[in-house]
Motif scaffolding. Structure first.
Motif, PDB file in Angstrom:
ATOM      1  N   ASP A 262       0.889  -1.195   0.034  1.00 20.31           N
ATOM      2  CA  ASP A 262      -0.045   0.283   0.089  1.00 20.31           C
ATOM      3  C   ASP A 262       0.707   1.126   0.037  1.00 20.31           C
ATOM      4  O   ASP A 262       0.330   2.317  -0.071  1.00 20.31           O
ATOM      5  CB  ASP A 262      -1.000   0.009   1.067  1.00 20.31           C
ATOM      6  N   ARG A 263       2.074   0.963   0.305  1.00 17.89           N
ATOM      7  CA  ARG A 263       3.164   2.310   0.357  1.00 17.89           C
ATOM      8  C   ARG A 263       4.307   1.915  -0.632  1.00 17.89           C
ATOM      9  O   ARG A 263       5.070   0.910  -0.369  1.00 17.89           O
ATOM     10  CB  ARG A 263       3.535   2.334   1.590  1.00 17.89           C
ATOM     11  N   ALA A 264       4.465   2.694  -1.547  1.00 22.76           N
ATOM     12  CA  ALA A 264       5.462   2.619  -2.786  1.00 22.76           C
ATOM     13  C   ALA A 264       6.486   3.814  -2.553  1.00 22.76           C
ATOM     14  O   ALA A 264       6.088   4.833  -2.285  1.00 22.76           O
ATOM     15  CB  ALA A 264       4.949   2.524  -4.021  1.00 22.76           C
ATOM     16  N   VAL A 265       7.724   3.028  -2.564  1.00 25.81           N
ATOM     17  CA  VAL A 265       8.752   3.970  -2.353  1.00 25.81           C
ATOM     18  C   VAL A 265       9.815   4.406  -3.764  1.00 25.81           C
ATOM     19  O   VAL A 265       9.901   3.417  -4.453  1.00 25.81           O
ATOM     20  CB  VAL A 265       9.933   3.713  -1.409  1.00 25.81           C
ATOM     21  N   ILE A 266      10.006   5.492  -4.059  1.00 23.35           N
ATOM     22  CA  ILE A 266      10.841   5.932  -5.202  1.00 23.35           C
ATOM     23  C   ILE A 266      12.019   6.823  -4.695  1.00 23.35           C
ATOM     24  O   ILE A 266      12.028   7.758  -3.823  1.00 23.35           O
ATOM     25  CB  ILE A 266      10.117   6.985  -6.071  1.00 23.35           C
TER      26      ILE A 266
END
Length: 304
Positions: A80-84
């Motif tokens: 539910d939490r994507a990181v770039i």
């Protein structure tokens, strides 16, 4: 609990050095982020910006406090939490489509190959990489690699997109182009974004709110600047908006002087649970028309 998508309640981060002395990086941090908001966090190095992002991602625990996303407490990483990240973090042996498909199959393991392929193509098209599906990272420019990272993150349809200075390693021209792409993508997808940046102009271009952190140690949120510029923005024309320079000058002034002074002289009415919301320039009257020559303000491009 409120209806805010993200709720940060009193988080702190402390660590013990080799000499046994305890250091508090930041403390008593409270922040709410609404669905569809784009929030940028700005502060000097050492105030704990990336640590806060890691806590939101579930990659690192806080020493105190809680973080809720969609009403559920964060206890670890989640799709539910994507990181770039600052670097593209692509798998070099996989193609553009393969890197994105890896994330998609992690999110929906029951999907067949055709559905995964169609879903990946949607996000490849979204970041304007159509035609580069079979290329590997070594065949891509730095900007293209970051586009793949953005597509991969968005492809799992996260509730929250976390960005840690994703354009800081790129040249100015590529950085500007990707900023425009992020504006367009967020307008299309209504994605909720929490972004770390040192670039004042980037924050003004992208953010709905700019969160200002004081210097560490014992850093805290000093105030939240509400970006009152129209949401349809372009880096080529944003400087013509009436509130642009009041907002920019306010942010620069904070970084240059007030970020340090705040901890030394905390305002008597300061409440860390409710950091003040400020709207620079909103209450100022528009400049009077002049028949004489226009004097241009000298502007220093600050990437802190």
């Amino acid at each position: 609990m409120s209806d805010s998508l993200i709720k940060i309640e009193g988080i702190a981060k402390r660590f013990t050095g080799r000499d046994g002395a305890a250091t508090t990086v930041f403390e008593n941090v409270h922040l709410a982020v609404e669905q569809g908001e784009f929030v940028c966090l700005i502060g000097h190095s050492g105030c704990g910006k990336t640590t806060i992002l890691n806590i939101l991602a579930g990659l690192e625990p806080s020493s105190d406090g809680y973080v809720f996303v969609g009403g559920r407490e964060i206890r670890g990483p989640s799709l539910d939490r994507a990181v770039i990240f600052q670097s593209h973090a692509l798998m070099p042996w996989l193609s553009v489509a393969g890197n994105i498909a890896f994330a998609v199959k992690s999110r929906w393991p029951e999907w067949d190959a055709a559905r995964v392929r169609d879903h990946c193509q949607k996000y490849i098209d979204l970041v304007n990489l159509t035609g580069a599906e079979k290329k590997r990272p070594a065949e891509l420019s730095g900007g293209m690699k970051q586009r793949v990272g953005i597509a991969r993150a968005l492809s799992i349809q996260p509730k929250m997109l976390l960005m840690d200075e994703p354009f800081s390693a790129l040249d100015a021209l590529t950085r500007g182009m990707l900023q425009e792409e992020v504006l367009r993508i967020c307008a299309e997808t209504k994605q909720t974004v929490f972004m770390i940046t040192h670039d004042v102009d980037e924050a003004i271009l992208l953010a709905d709110k700019v969160v200002l952190m004081t210097n560490g140690p014992h850093a805290k949120i000093a105030e939240i600047v509400v970006n009152t510029l129209p949401r349809s923005r372009s880096r080529h024309t944003i400087h013509k908006e009436r509130h642009y320079y009041p907002i920019r000058n306010h942010l620069v002034d904070f970084l240059v002087s007030r970020s340090k002074q705040f901890n030394e002289e905390v305002p008597a009415d300061y409440d860390p649970k409710n950091p003040p919301l400020v709207t620079p320039g909103q209450d100022e009257p528009p400049p009077a028309a002049s028949s004489g020559p226009v004097r241009l303000e000298k502007v220093v491009n600050l990437r802190h």
